[in-house]
Design a protein around this motif. Structure first.
Motif, short mmCIF file in Angstrom:
data_model
loop_
_atom_site.label_atom_id
_atom_site.label_comp_id
_atom_site.label_asym_id
_atom_site.label_seq_id
_atom_site.Cartn_x
_atom_site.Cartn_y
_atom_site.Cartn_z
N ARG A 100 0.73 -1.15 -0.14
CA ARG A 100 0.12 -0.01 -0.15
C ARG A 100 0.81 0.98 0.18
N ASN A 101 2.04 1.28 0.80
CA ASN A 101 2.66 2.56 0.81
C ASN A 101 3.60 2.59 -0.35
N LEU A 102 3.78 1.53 -1.02
CA LEU A 102 4.68 1.58 -2.27
C LEU A 102 3.71 2.19 -3.46
N LEU A 103 2.50 1.91 -3.32
CA LEU A 103 1.66 2.53 -4.47
C LEU A 103 1.18 4.07 -4.00
N THR A 104 0.79 4.33 -2.80
CA THR A 104 0.48 5.58 -2.40
C THR A 104 1.81 6.62 -2.69
N GLY A 105 2.90 5.96 -2.14
CA GLY A 105 4.19 6.79 -1.85
C GLY A 105 4.51 7.10 -3.66
N SER A 106 4.03 6.27 -4.54
CA SER A 106 4.55 6.73 -5.91
C SER A 106 3.33 7.64 -6.48
N GLY A 107 2.25 7.67 -5.81
CA GLY A 107 1.24 8.71 -6.25
C GLY A 107 0.09 8.23 -7.05
N ALA A 108 0.15 6.67 -7.23
CA ALA A 108 -0.98 5.97 -7.68
C ALA A 108 -2.12 5.82 -6.69
N THR A 109 -3.42 5.93 -7.11
CA THR A 109 -4.60 6.01 -6.26
C THR A 109 -5.22 4.56 -6.26
N ILE A 110 -5.40 3.91 -5.01
CA ILE A 110 -5.76 2.58 -4.98
C ILE A 110 -7.76 2.84 -4.54
N VAL A 111 -8.18 1.82 -5.44
CA VAL A 111 -9.55 1.85 -5.49
C VAL A 111 -9.74 0.21 -4.69
N SER A 112 -10.59 0.15 -3.68
CA SER A 112 -10.88 -1.10 -3.16
C SER A 112 -12.07 -1.56 -3.88
N GLY A 113 -12.39 -2.61 -4.57
CA GLY A 113 -13.37 -3.31 -5.22
C GLY A 113 -13.35 -4.14 -6.42
N TRP A 114 -14.47 -4.73 -6.89
CA TRP A 114 -14.20 -5.55 -8.23
C TRP A 114 -14.20 -4.58 -9.32
N ALA A 115 -13.21 -4.61 -10.29
CA ALA A 115 -13.46 -3.75 -11.67
C ALA A 115 -14.18 -4.59 -12.63
N GLN A 116 -14.59 -4.05 -13.47
CA GLN A 116 -15.48 -4.43 -14.63
C GLN A 116 -15.39 -3.69 -15.91
N PHE A 117 -15.33 -3.94 -16.77
CA PHE A 117 -15.35 -3.21 -18.15
C PHE A 117 -16.81 -2.92 -18.37
N VAL A 118 -17.01 -1.52 -18.80
CA VAL A 118 -18.33 -1.08 -19.38
C VAL A 118 -18.03 -1.07 -21.00
N ASP A 119 -16.79 -0.55 -21.31
CA ASP A 119 -16.63 -0.48 -22.76
C ASP A 119 -15.00 -0.65 -22.70
N ALA A 120 -14.52 -0.55 -24.10
CA ALA A 120 -13.08 -0.54 -24.24
C ALA A 120 -12.41 0.69 -23.44
N HIS A 121 -12.89 1.81 -22.92
CA HIS A 121 -11.97 2.66 -22.29
C HIS A 121 -12.63 2.95 -20.64
N THR A 122 -13.86 2.14 -20.38
CA THR A 122 -14.49 2.44 -19.32
C THR A 122 -14.62 1.36 -18.38
N VAL A 123 -14.28 1.55 -17.02
CA VAL A 123 -14.23 0.58 -16.27
C VAL A 123 -15.13 0.97 -14.76
N GLN A 124 -15.88 0.17 -14.43
CA GLN A 124 -16.75 0.23 -13.14
C GLN A 124 -16.20 -0.45 -11.98
N VAL A 125 -16.20 0.11 -10.89
CA VAL A 125 -15.21 -0.69 -9.71
C VAL A 125 -16.52 -0.55 -8.65
N GLN A 126 -16.88 -1.93 -8.34
CA GLN A 126 -17.94 -1.90 -7.08
C GLN A 126 -17.57 -2.19 -5.87
N SER A 127 -17.83 -1.74 -4.90
CA SER A 127 -17.48 -2.02 -3.61
C SER A 127 -18.43 -1.79 -2.51
#
Length: 461
Positions: A100-127
Motif C-alpha cells: 500500500r505504501n509503495l503505491l500511495t508513495g508513488s502517487g498511484a490511487t488505490i480503489v478497493s473493489g471489483w473492477a469490470q469493463f463497461v466498454d473499451a475505455h471505461t471501467v466500473q469498480v463496485q465496492s
C-alpha cells in the motif's frame, strides 16, 4: 480528443499490477489501481511467500533429527500450528502495508473493489461503498489466476491451495491430489510439519515438463522423507464419514483423511471482468490473448502475468509489467526473453532448474553432452540422513554452451539462481571448467563436473 480520468487503470494489485502501477506513477502518469482482495495478490497472500514460510517451518523437523549426529541433544520438539498461522498472518499483513505504501508513495490511487469493463475505455469498480466509474487512456489487466477445483461426487469436501494456510484444526491425515509445483510443495510441507501425507497423481510421474532425471529422483526422495506418493492414481469420489473424509480411488481402495487438497491446476482469473464489453479476445481456457508487447486485440488494453496463461511465475509477471510500462511511458526499448528462466520447487529436498531438459535440448540442438552427478552432501555424512543430491548439466555439442542445469538438493534455488546469470550470458562448459569452486560446497560440483555421456541418437531422433 476524449477526456480521461487516468492515464493507466490497472485491474489487479498483485505482483505485476503493483509493479506496473508504481513504476508508471513514478514516471508521471496518473494511475488508478483496483483490487478486490488484499494487496499483493496470490504470491503475497496465498502463494509464494506464505508457502516458503511454511516450507521453512517444515524443515525444522529434519534439522532437529540431523542435529543428533553433530552432538546436539535436542529434547523432543513440539510443533504449534496456531503459532505458525498467527506469525504468518502478521507477516503477510506487514507486507500488505508495504504494498500500500509503495503505491500511495508513488502517487498511484488505490480503489478497493471489483473492477469490470463497461466498454473499451471505461471501467466500473463496485465496492461496499457503491460504484465508481473511470475512463482510462490505457488499461492493464493483471488479475492473475485462480485454483481449478474438481468435478466429481463429493467435490465440495475438497479445498484449494488458497485454504491451506489457515486450516483448523491441523490435518493429521492429508490427501494431496496433483503432481505440479503446488501439489508437490504442499505434500512436502505438511509431511514435514507432522501430517501423514498421501499424494496422488494420475500421470506416470510428477512434475510434468521437468527433466526426467529430476522427476524420478524427487519422487524417490520425497518417498524417503515419508510422503506416500502414488502415481497412475486418482480419486473417484469423496464422502464424509464419522472419522473425516472418505476418498474412493479409481483402483478400488479407500482412504480416510482429514483434509483433501486439490492442486490440479490454475485458470486465468477473468470471471466477471466483462472482457466481452471491451471486445477483448480470449482463448478457450479464458486466458487473455496478447502479442509480444502484451497488447490485446484492443491496442490500449494490455494484459500480463498469469491471466495470459503463459509462464506462470511471479518474476516473469514482474518483468512483463516493466515492458508494458516502458512501452507506454518510456522509450519502448525493454523486451522480455523467455529462454533460460530459472525456477524452483520447494519440495524436500528442493528442486531448481534453468534452461532445457535433456529431451528438450536434444530436440532443439541435436547432439548434446550430459554431465550428471549424484552424491550424499557433506552435512549428511554425520546427520545420518539418507537424503541425496542430484546435479545435471546439459551442453550443446556444436557451441559448447551450457543450455540446461538441474538440481535436486538443499538450497537448490539459491545455487541455480547464480548460475542462471552465467547461462543467460551464454557461458560455455569451458567457462564453467575454468571457474574456481568454493570448497566445500555442493555448488562447486557444477564447476568440477567431468564425467559425461553423449545423448544417444534415439533421443535426438
Amino acid at each position: 480528443m476524449p477526456s480521461f480520468d487516468c492515464d493507466l487503470f490497472v485491474i489487479g494489485a498483485g505482483s505485476a499490477g503493483v509493479r506496473a502501477a508504481r513504476m508508471a506513477a513514478q514516471r508521471g502518469a496518473h494511475v488508478v489501481v483496483a483490487e478486490a482482495a488484499a494487496l499483493g495478490g496470490t504470491c503475497v497472500n496465498v502463494g509464494c511467500v506464505p508457502k516458503k514460510l511454511y516450507s521453512y517451518a517444515s524443515h525444522f523437523a529434519d534439522d532437529f533429527a540431523d542435529a543428533a549426529g553433530f552432538g546436539w541433544e535436542v529434547p523432543a520438539p513440539r510443533f504449534n500450528w496456531p503459532t505458525l498461522k498467527k506469525n504468518r498472518a502478521t507477516e503477510i499483513t506487514r507486507l500488505n502495508g508495504i504494498y500500500r505504501n509503495l503505491l500511495t508513495g508513488s502517487g498511484a490511487t488505490i480503489v478497493s473493489g471489483w473492477a469490470q469493463f463497461v466498454d473499451a475505455h471505461t471501467v466500473q469498480v463496485q465496492s461496499s461503498e457503491g460504484v465508481e466509474t473511470f475512463r482510462a487512456r490505457n488499461i492493464l489487466i493483471a488479475t492473475g489466476g485462480t485454483p481449478v477445483m474438481p468435478k466429481l461426487p463429493g467435490c465440495e469436501l475438497a479445498v484449494s491451495s488458497d485454504s491451506m494456510f489457515d486450516l483448523d484444526p491441523f490435518p493429521r491425515r492429508l490427501l494431496v491430489v496433483g503432481g505440479g509445483y503446488i501439489a508437490c510443495e504442499f505434500a512436502s510441507i505438511f509431511n514435514g510439519l507432522g501430517a501423514q501425507v498421501t499424494q496422488l497423481y494420475r500421470g506416470e510421474q510428477v512434475l510434468r515438463g521437468f527433466d526426467e532425471d529430476v522427476r524420478g529422483f524427487i519422487a524417490q526422495e520425497v518417498r524417503k522423507h515419508g510422503v506416500d506418493l502414488r502415481v497412475n492414481s486418482d480419486v473417484k469420489s469423496l464422502s464424509t464419514t464419522s472419522g473425516g473424509i472418505s476418498a474412493a480411488l479409481i483402483d478400488g481402495t479407500v482412504l480416510e483423511v482429514d483434509t483433501v487438497l486439490y492442486a490440479t491446476g490454475r485458470a486465468p482469473n477473468v470471471a466477471s471482468l466483462g472482457l466481452e464489453a471491451a471486445g477483448v479476445r480470449q482463448r478457450e481456457d479464458g486466458a487473455v490473448i496478447v502479442n509480444s508487447h502484451y497488447e490485446t486485440n484492443v491496442p490500449h488494453i494490455h494484459a500480463v502475468g498469469d491471466v495470459t496463461a503463459r509462464v506462470q511465475l511471479t518474476p516473469v509477471a514482474l518483468a512483463e509489467a516493466m515492458v508494458v510500462v516502458d512501452r507506454l511511458f518510456g522509450k519502448g526499448e525493454k523486451a522480455m526473453g523467455y529462454e533460460f528462466i530459472p525456477t524452483a520447487v520447494f519440495t524436500h529436498p528442493n528442486i531448481a532448474t534453468v534452461g532445457y531438459s535433456e529431451s528438450e535440448a536434444c530436440k532443439r540442438y541435436g547432439k548434446v553432452t550430459v554431465f550428471r552427478s549424484e552424491f550424499k552432501s557433506l552435512k549428511h555424512t554425520l546427520s545420518g540422513s539418507t537424503e541425496r543430491t542430484l546435479m545435471k548439466m546439459i551442453v550443446d555439442d556444436a557451441t559448447d554452451r551450457v543450455v540446461g542445469m538441474h538440481m535436486v538438493g538443499s538450497d537448490a534455488g539459491e545455487i541455480i539462481q547464480g548460475f542462471a546469470v552465467a547461462m543467460k550470458a551464454g557461458a560455455t562448459k569451458a567457462v564453467f571448467d575454468s571457474t574456481i569452486g568454493i570448497h566445500p560446497t555442493a555448488a562447486e560440483e557444477f564447476v568440477t563436473m567431468r564425467d559425461a555421456w553423449v545423448t544417444p541418437q534415439a533421443l535426438v531422433d
